[in-house]
Design a protein around this motif. Structure first.
Motif, PDB file in Angstrom:
ATOM      1  N   GLU A  37       0.842  -1.190   0.000  1.00  0.00           N
ATOM      2  CA  GLU A  37       0.000   0.000   0.000  1.00  0.00           C
ATOM      3  C   GLU A  37       0.880   1.245   0.000  1.00  0.00           C
ATOM      4  O   GLU A  37       1.899   1.303   0.688  1.00  0.00           O
ATOM      5  CB  GLU A  37      -0.886   0.012   1.249  1.00  0.00           C
ATOM      6  CG  GLU A  37      -1.832   1.177   1.306  1.00  0.00           C
ATOM      7  CD  GLU A  37      -2.715   1.134   2.539  1.00  0.00           C
ATOM      8  OE1 GLU A  37      -3.194   2.211   2.932  1.00  0.00           O
ATOM      9  OE2 GLU A  37      -2.928   0.057   3.092  1.00  0.00           O
ATOM     10  N   VAL A  38       0.498   2.211  -0.791  1.00  0.00           N
ATOM     11  CA  VAL A  38       1.255   3.458  -0.896  1.00  0.00           C
ATOM     12  C   VAL A  38       0.711   4.460   0.111  1.00  0.00           C
ATOM     13  O   VAL A  38      -0.491   4.708   0.155  1.00  0.00           O
ATOM     14  CB  VAL A  38       1.159   4.028  -2.330  1.00  0.00           C
ATOM     15  CG1 VAL A  38       1.823   5.388  -2.410  1.00  0.00           C
ATOM     16  CG2 VAL A  38       1.772   3.060  -3.318  1.00  0.00           C
ATOM     17  N   VAL A  39       1.607   5.017   0.905  1.00  0.00           N
ATOM     18  CA  VAL A  39       1.229   6.023   1.890  1.00  0.00           C
ATOM     19  C   VAL A  39       1.836   7.357   1.455  1.00  0.00           C
ATOM     20  O   VAL A  39       3.050   7.458   1.309  1.00  0.00           O
ATOM     21  CB  VAL A  39       1.736   5.642   3.292  1.00  0.00           C
ATOM     22  CG1 VAL A  39       1.381   6.718   4.301  1.00  0.00           C
ATOM     23  CG2 VAL A  39       1.181   4.295   3.712  1.00  0.00           C
ATOM     24  N   PRO A  40       1.009   8.363   1.218  1.00  0.00           N
ATOM     25  CA  PRO A  40       1.544   9.669   0.812  1.00  0.00           C
ATOM     26  C   PRO A  40       2.446  10.265   1.886  1.00  0.00           C
ATOM     27  O   PRO A  40       2.244  10.051   3.073  1.00  0.00           O
ATOM     28  CB  PRO A  40       0.296  10.534   0.628  1.00  0.00           C
ATOM     29  CG  PRO A  40      -0.831   9.580   0.471  1.00  0.00           C
ATOM     30  CD  PRO A  40      -0.451   8.365   1.270  1.00  0.00           C
ATOM     31  N   SER A  59       4.397   9.884  -2.701  1.00  0.00           N
ATOM     32  CA  SER A  59       5.068   9.097  -1.670  1.00  0.00           C
ATOM     33  C   SER A  59       6.556   9.029  -2.000  1.00  0.00           C
ATOM     34  O   SER A  59       6.932   8.554  -3.074  1.00  0.00           O
ATOM     35  CB  SER A  59       4.475   7.687  -1.616  1.00  0.00           C
ATOM     36  OG  SER A  59       5.188   6.891  -0.695  1.00  0.00           O
ATOM     37  N   ILE A  60       7.397   9.495  -1.075  1.00  0.00           N
ATOM     38  CA  ILE A  60       8.846   9.483  -1.254  1.00  0.00           C
ATOM     39  C   ILE A  60       9.429   8.595  -0.167  1.00  0.00           C
ATOM     40  O   ILE A  60       9.290   8.869   1.026  1.00  0.00           O
ATOM     41  CB  ILE A  60       9.440  10.911  -1.151  1.00  0.00           C
ATOM     42  CG1 ILE A  60       8.657  11.917  -1.998  1.00  0.00           C
ATOM     43  CG2 ILE A  60      10.917  10.892  -1.500  1.00  0.00           C
ATOM     44  CD1 ILE A  60       8.664  11.668  -3.471  1.00  0.00           C
ATOM     45  N   ALA A  61      10.101   7.515  -0.556  1.00  0.00           N
ATOM     46  CA  ALA A  61      10.600   6.519   0.394  1.00  0.00           C
ATOM     47  C   ALA A  61      11.960   6.902   0.973  1.00  0.00           C
ATOM     48  O   ALA A  61      12.638   7.818   0.488  1.00  0.00           O
ATOM     49  CB  ALA A  61      10.713   5.167  -0.298  1.00  0.00           C
ATOM     50  N   ALA A  62      12.363   6.158   1.993  1.00  0.00           N
ATOM     51  CA  ALA A  62      13.677   6.346   2.612  1.00  0.00           C
ATOM     52  C   ALA A  62      14.775   6.158   1.565  1.00  0.00           C
ATOM     53  O   ALA A  62      14.637   5.343   0.653  1.00  0.00           O
ATOM     54  CB  ALA A  62      13.864   5.331   3.735  1.00  0.00           C
ATOM     55  N   THR A  63      15.820   6.898   1.702  1.00  0.00           N
ATOM     56  CA  THR A  63      17.020   6.893   0.848  1.00  0.00           C
ATOM     57  C   THR A  63      16.768   7.370  -0.583  1.00  0.00           C
ATOM     58  O   THR A  63      17.676   7.344  -1.395  1.00  0.00           O
ATOM     59  CB  THR A  63      17.748   5.529   0.827  1.00  0.00           C
ATOM     60  OG1 THR A  63      16.971   4.564   0.115  1.00  0.00           O
ATOM     61  CG2 THR A  63      18.060   5.027   2.233  1.00  0.00           C
ATOM     62  N   ALA A  64      15.553   7.812  -0.887  1.00  0.00           N
ATOM     63  CA  ALA A  64      15.302   8.418  -2.197  1.00  0.00           C
ATOM     64  C   ALA A  64      15.936   9.804  -2.199  1.00  0.00           C
ATOM     65  O   ALA A  64      16.032  10.453  -1.161  1.00  0.00           O
ATOM     66  CB  ALA A  64      13.805   8.516  -2.473  1.00  0.00           C
ATOM     67  N   VAL A  65      16.369  10.241  -3.370  1.00  0.00           N
ATOM     68  CA  VAL A  65      16.977  11.568  -3.506  1.00  0.00           C
ATOM     69  C   VAL A  65      16.187  12.346  -4.546  1.00  0.00           C
ATOM     70  O   VAL A  65      16.042  11.901  -5.686  1.00  0.00           O
ATOM     71  CB  VAL A  65      18.454  11.461  -3.939  1.00  0.00           C
ATOM     72  CG1 VAL A  65      19.056  12.849  -4.126  1.00  0.00           C
ATOM     73  CG2 VAL A  65      19.255  10.654  -2.927  1.00  0.00           C
ATOM     74  N   SER A  76       2.532  10.221  -7.418  1.00  0.00           N
ATOM     75  CA  SER A  76       3.816   9.610  -7.762  1.00  0.00           C
ATOM     76  C   SER A  76       4.316   8.789  -6.584  1.00  0.00           C
ATOM     77  O   SER A  76       4.045   9.103  -5.426  1.00  0.00           O
ATOM     78  CB  SER A  76       4.858  10.679  -8.100  1.00  0.00           C
ATOM     79  OG  SER A  76       4.517  11.365  -9.276  1.00  0.00           O
ATOM     80  N   VAL A  77       5.048   7.719  -6.882  1.00  0.00           N
ATOM     81  CA  VAL A  77       5.661   6.879  -5.857  1.00  0.00           C
ATOM     82  C   VAL A  77       7.137   6.751  -6.216  1.00  0.00           C
ATOM     83  O   VAL A  77       7.482   6.181  -7.243  1.00  0.00           O
ATOM     84  CB  VAL A  77       5.008   5.479  -5.795  1.00  0.00           C
ATOM     85  CG1 VAL A  77       5.697   4.611  -4.752  1.00  0.00           C
ATOM     86  CG2 VAL A  77       3.530   5.609  -5.494  1.00  0.00           C
TER      87      VAL A  77
END
Length: 101
Positions: A37-40, A59-65, A76-77
């Motif tokens: 599931e995508v969490v904004p 949604s921007i995940a950990a370690t994304a730049v 966007s994910v």
């Protein structure tokens, strides 16, 4: 086993016969392995450059730049370890970099 009609008699094992066994397998695989599931929101471990614009539904995940001046569109994910360069405009899903929304 998922087989085409031409290969239906190749085995006596239980099997599924399909006009397109590759597409059938892809559908079964997607059902058995759903995407999480995508969490904004922006993970605290993400790096966001100055002036980047990120839609509230993204949604921007950990370690994304996310580079300076980049624009991340609605829904966007951006997955772990993905990098969006400066002044880039994206409205996509990027998990393990890259799957289009």
């Amino acid at each position: 086993m998922i087989l085409s009609e031409s290969d239906a008699d190749a085995t006596d094992l239980p099997r599924i016969i399909s006009d397109n066994p590759y597409a059938y397998f892809a559908k079964v695989s997607a059902l058995l392995n759903p995407l999480p599931e995508v969490v904004p929101g922006i993970h605290p471990g993400a790096i966001v450059g100055a002036g980047a614009q990120i839609d509230a539904t993204a949604s921007i995940a950990a370690t994304a730049v996310i580079g300076e001046g980049a624009t991340i569109g609605a829904h966007s994910v951006i997955g772990e370890g993905c990098c969006i360069r400066h002044e880039c405009v994206r409205s996509v899903v990027m998990r393990a970099c890259i799957r289009t929304w």
